[in-house]
Motif scaffolding. Structure first.
Motif, PDB file in Angstrom:
ATOM      1  N   VAL A 185      42.118  12.032  37.776  1.00  0.00           N
ATOM      2  CA  VAL A 185      43.506  11.567  37.731  1.00  0.00           C
ATOM      3  C   VAL A 185      44.360  12.624  38.418  1.00  0.00           C
ATOM      4  O   VAL A 185      44.208  13.820  38.150  1.00  0.00           O
ATOM      5  CB  VAL A 185      43.990  11.382  36.268  1.00  0.00           C
ATOM      6  CG1 VAL A 185      45.451  10.939  36.238  1.00  0.00           C
ATOM      7  CG2 VAL A 185      43.127  10.380  35.520  1.00  0.00           C
ATOM      8  N   ARG A 186      45.218  12.190  39.316  1.00  0.00           N
ATOM      9  CA  ARG A 186      46.208  13.093  39.914  1.00  0.00           C
ATOM     10  C   ARG A 186      47.576  12.497  39.600  1.00  0.00           C
ATOM     11  O   ARG A 186      47.781  11.289  39.721  1.00  0.00           O
ATOM     12  CB  ARG A 186      46.056  13.172  41.436  1.00  0.00           C
ATOM     13  CG  ARG A 186      44.687  13.543  41.942  1.00  0.00           C
ATOM     14  CD  ARG A 186      44.390  14.997  41.910  1.00  0.00           C
ATOM     15  NE  ARG A 186      45.215  15.784  42.810  1.00  0.00           N
ATOM     16  CZ  ARG A 186      45.147  17.119  42.888  1.00  0.00           C
ATOM     17  NH1 ARG A 186      44.307  17.788  42.118  1.00  0.00           N
ATOM     18  NH2 ARG A 186      45.910  17.781  43.716  1.00  0.00           N
ATOM     19  N   GLN A 187      48.503  13.359  39.201  1.00  0.00           N
ATOM     20  CA  GLN A 187      49.833  12.859  38.881  1.00  0.00           C
ATOM     21  C   GLN A 187      50.832  13.295  39.942  1.00  0.00           C
ATOM     22  O   GLN A 187      50.681  14.347  40.562  1.00  0.00           O
ATOM     23  CB  GLN A 187      50.253  13.378  37.501  1.00  0.00           C
ATOM     24  CG  GLN A 187      51.461  12.627  36.985  1.00  0.00           C
ATOM     25  CD  GLN A 187      51.846  12.999  35.576  1.00  0.00           C
ATOM     26  OE1 GLN A 187      51.040  13.520  34.816  1.00  0.00           O
ATOM     27  NE2 GLN A 187      53.091  12.729  35.218  1.00  0.00           N
ATOM     28  N   GLY A 188      51.818  12.485  40.164  1.00  0.00           N
ATOM     29  CA  GLY A 188      52.857  12.833  41.131  1.00  0.00           C
ATOM     30  C   GLY A 188      54.177  12.220  40.736  1.00  0.00           C
ATOM     31  O   GLY A 188      54.342  11.746  39.611  1.00  0.00           O
ATOM     32  N   LYS A 189      55.130  12.243  41.662  1.00  0.00           N
ATOM     33  CA  LYS A 189      56.476  11.728  41.404  1.00  0.00           C
ATOM     34  C   LYS A 189      56.830  10.649  42.426  1.00  0.00           C
ATOM     35  O   LYS A 189      56.379  10.701  43.561  1.00  0.00           O
ATOM     36  CB  LYS A 189      57.505  12.855  41.569  1.00  0.00           C
ATOM     37  CG  LYS A 189      57.445  13.919  40.503  1.00  0.00           C
ATOM     38  CD  LYS A 189      58.381  15.079  40.812  1.00  0.00           C
ATOM     39  CE  LYS A 189      57.813  15.981  41.897  1.00  0.00           C
ATOM     40  NZ  LYS A 189      58.614  17.179  42.179  1.00  0.00           N
ATOM     41  N   ILE A 190      57.631   9.681  42.000  1.00  0.00           N
ATOM     42  CA  ILE A 190      58.208   8.733  42.947  1.00  0.00           C
ATOM     43  C   ILE A 190      59.718   8.912  42.921  1.00  0.00           C
ATOM     44  O   ILE A 190      60.298   9.077  41.844  1.00  0.00           O
ATOM     45  CB  ILE A 190      58.103   7.240  42.561  1.00  0.00           C
ATOM     46  CG1 ILE A 190      57.150   6.974  41.432  1.00  0.00           C
ATOM     47  CG2 ILE A 190      57.985   6.345  43.762  1.00  0.00           C
ATOM     48  CD1 ILE A 190      57.268   5.521  40.941  1.00  0.00           C
TER      49      ILE A 190
ATOM     50  N   ASP B  26      45.715  18.033  47.951  1.00  0.00           N
ATOM     51  CA  ASP B  26      44.403  17.899  47.307  1.00  0.00           C
ATOM     52  C   ASP B  26      43.816  19.246  46.902  1.00  0.00           C
ATOM     53  O   ASP B  26      43.032  19.330  45.958  1.00  0.00           O
ATOM     54  CB  ASP B  26      43.433  17.177  48.250  1.00  0.00           C
ATOM     55  CG  ASP B  26      43.855  15.720  48.448  1.00  0.00           C
ATOM     56  OD1 ASP B  26      44.641  15.214  47.624  1.00  0.00           O
ATOM     57  OD2 ASP B  26      43.424  15.104  49.437  1.00  0.00           O
ATOM     58  N   SER B  27      44.208  20.305  47.607  1.00  0.00           N
ATOM     59  CA  SER B  27      43.647  21.626  47.318  1.00  0.00           C
ATOM     60  C   SER B  27      44.324  22.299  46.121  1.00  0.00           C
ATOM     61  O   SER B  27      43.893  23.370  45.695  1.00  0.00           O
ATOM     62  CB  SER B  27      43.804  22.509  48.550  1.00  0.00           C
ATOM     63  OG  SER B  27      45.168  22.540  48.941  1.00  0.00           O
ATOM     64  N   VAL B  28      45.391  21.676  45.599  1.00  0.00           N
ATOM     65  CA  VAL B  28      46.143  22.300  44.508  1.00  0.00           C
ATOM     66  C   VAL B  28      45.700  21.699  43.172  1.00  0.00           C
ATOM     67  O   VAL B  28      45.582  20.479  43.046  1.00  0.00           O
ATOM     68  CB  VAL B  28      47.665  22.088  44.719  1.00  0.00           C
ATOM     69  CG1 VAL B  28      48.463  22.650  43.552  1.00  0.00           C
ATOM     70  CG2 VAL B  28      48.112  22.726  46.029  1.00  0.00           C
ATOM     71  N   LEU B  29      45.447  22.546  42.199  1.00  0.00           N
ATOM     72  CA  LEU B  29      45.067  22.082  40.860  1.00  0.00           C
ATOM     73  C   LEU B  29      46.189  21.259  40.240  1.00  0.00           C
ATOM     74  O   LEU B  29      47.359  21.548  40.448  1.00  0.00           O
ATOM     75  CB  LEU B  29      44.782  23.280  39.946  1.00  0.00           C
ATOM     76  CG  LEU B  29      43.461  23.990  40.163  1.00  0.00           C
ATOM     77  CD1 LEU B  29      43.382  25.200  39.237  1.00  0.00           C
ATOM     78  CD2 LEU B  29      42.279  23.055  39.907  1.00  0.00           C
ATOM     79  N   ASP B  30      45.827  20.262  39.455  1.00  0.00           N
ATOM     80  CA  ASP B  30      46.830  19.395  38.837  1.00  0.00           C
ATOM     81  C   ASP B  30      46.567  19.324  37.332  1.00  0.00           C
ATOM     82  O   ASP B  30      45.881  18.423  36.847  1.00  0.00           O
ATOM     83  CB  ASP B  30      46.738  18.011  39.493  1.00  0.00           C
ATOM     84  CG  ASP B  30      47.677  17.015  38.842  1.00  0.00           C
ATOM     85  OD1 ASP B  30      48.475  17.412  37.976  1.00  0.00           O
ATOM     86  OD2 ASP B  30      47.600  15.824  39.195  1.00  0.00           O
ATOM     87  N   PRO B  31      47.073  20.280  36.580  1.00  0.00           N
ATOM     88  CA  PRO B  31      46.761  20.322  35.140  1.00  0.00           C
ATOM     89  C   PRO B  31      47.273  19.103  34.369  1.00  0.00           C
ATOM     90  O   PRO B  31      46.617  18.665  33.419  1.00  0.00           O
ATOM     91  CB  PRO B  31      47.450  21.605  34.659  1.00  0.00           C
ATOM     92  CG  PRO B  31      48.342  22.053  35.759  1.00  0.00           C
ATOM     93  CD  PRO B  31      47.909  21.404  37.026  1.00  0.00           C
ATOM     94  N   GLN B  32      48.419  18.537  34.780  1.00  0.00           N
ATOM     95  CA  GLN B  32      48.919  17.332  34.101  1.00  0.00           C
ATOM     96  C   GLN B  32      47.922  16.184  34.257  1.00  0.00           C
ATOM     97  O   GLN B  32      47.609  15.469  33.309  1.00  0.00           O
ATOM     98  CB  GLN B  32      50.241  16.894  34.723  1.00  0.00           C
ATOM     99  CG  GLN B  32      51.461  17.546  34.112  1.00  0.00           C
ATOM    100  CD  GLN B  32      52.732  16.900  34.660  1.00  0.00           C
ATOM    101  OE1 GLN B  32      52.953  16.889  35.881  1.00  0.00           O
ATOM    102  NE2 GLN B  32      53.548  16.347  33.795  1.00  0.00           N
TER     103      GLN B  32
END
Lengths: 93, 93
Positions: free
Chosen positions: B36-41, B11-17
């Protein structure tokens, strides 16, 4: 209100990223892994919407913006702040 | 046996995507989206392992290969063939 949307390639579509991960894991000795498929998650924070609005708007957003419906499928679920599930999940193929 | 691993930025890391997706959705009129936060599955097909082996090996793989533990967190769950859950989920931060 938090919604998690999972987007991944349809089963019929090749997934070279997943293959690369599988090969890397085999190289490291994890030979019990038979297949890897990679996809994307989007976690959306929304203003409070009614369940009907969510049911309408999330598939719309997923289809229009987050997934490419020709090669990707998506599923979504409402998650609460503490990351537990409310048991709602839709699979669209 | 199928395991789903979710990897996303802490949560503390910026997520430009994620920010870009949020801006795109606002442009399209979806103004009720606050973040919006993006990640990978990663969906792994495994040979049958005991629950103890899975508990050991999945966090190991996630830490070593799938996630960068400095900036990413992961959670995982066992899913069966029909995409329903068996109710196991671990959150690692």
């Amino acid at each position: 209100m938090k919604v998690r949307i999972l987007v991944s390639y349809k089963d019929s579509v090749l997934d070279p990223q997943g293959q690369t991960v599988k090969n890397a894991l085999h190289t490291l000795g994890y030979n019990f892994i038979e297949d890897v498929r990679q996809g994307k998650i989007f976690e959306l924070d929304l203003k409070e919407l009614s369940p009907e609005e969510v049911e309408k708007v999330i598939p719309e957003i997923s289809d229009k913006v987050l997934a490419n419906p020709i090669i990707e499928k998506f599923s979504w679920q409402i998650i609460d702040k503490s990351q537990t599930r409310e048991g709602r999940e839709k699979i669209s193929t």
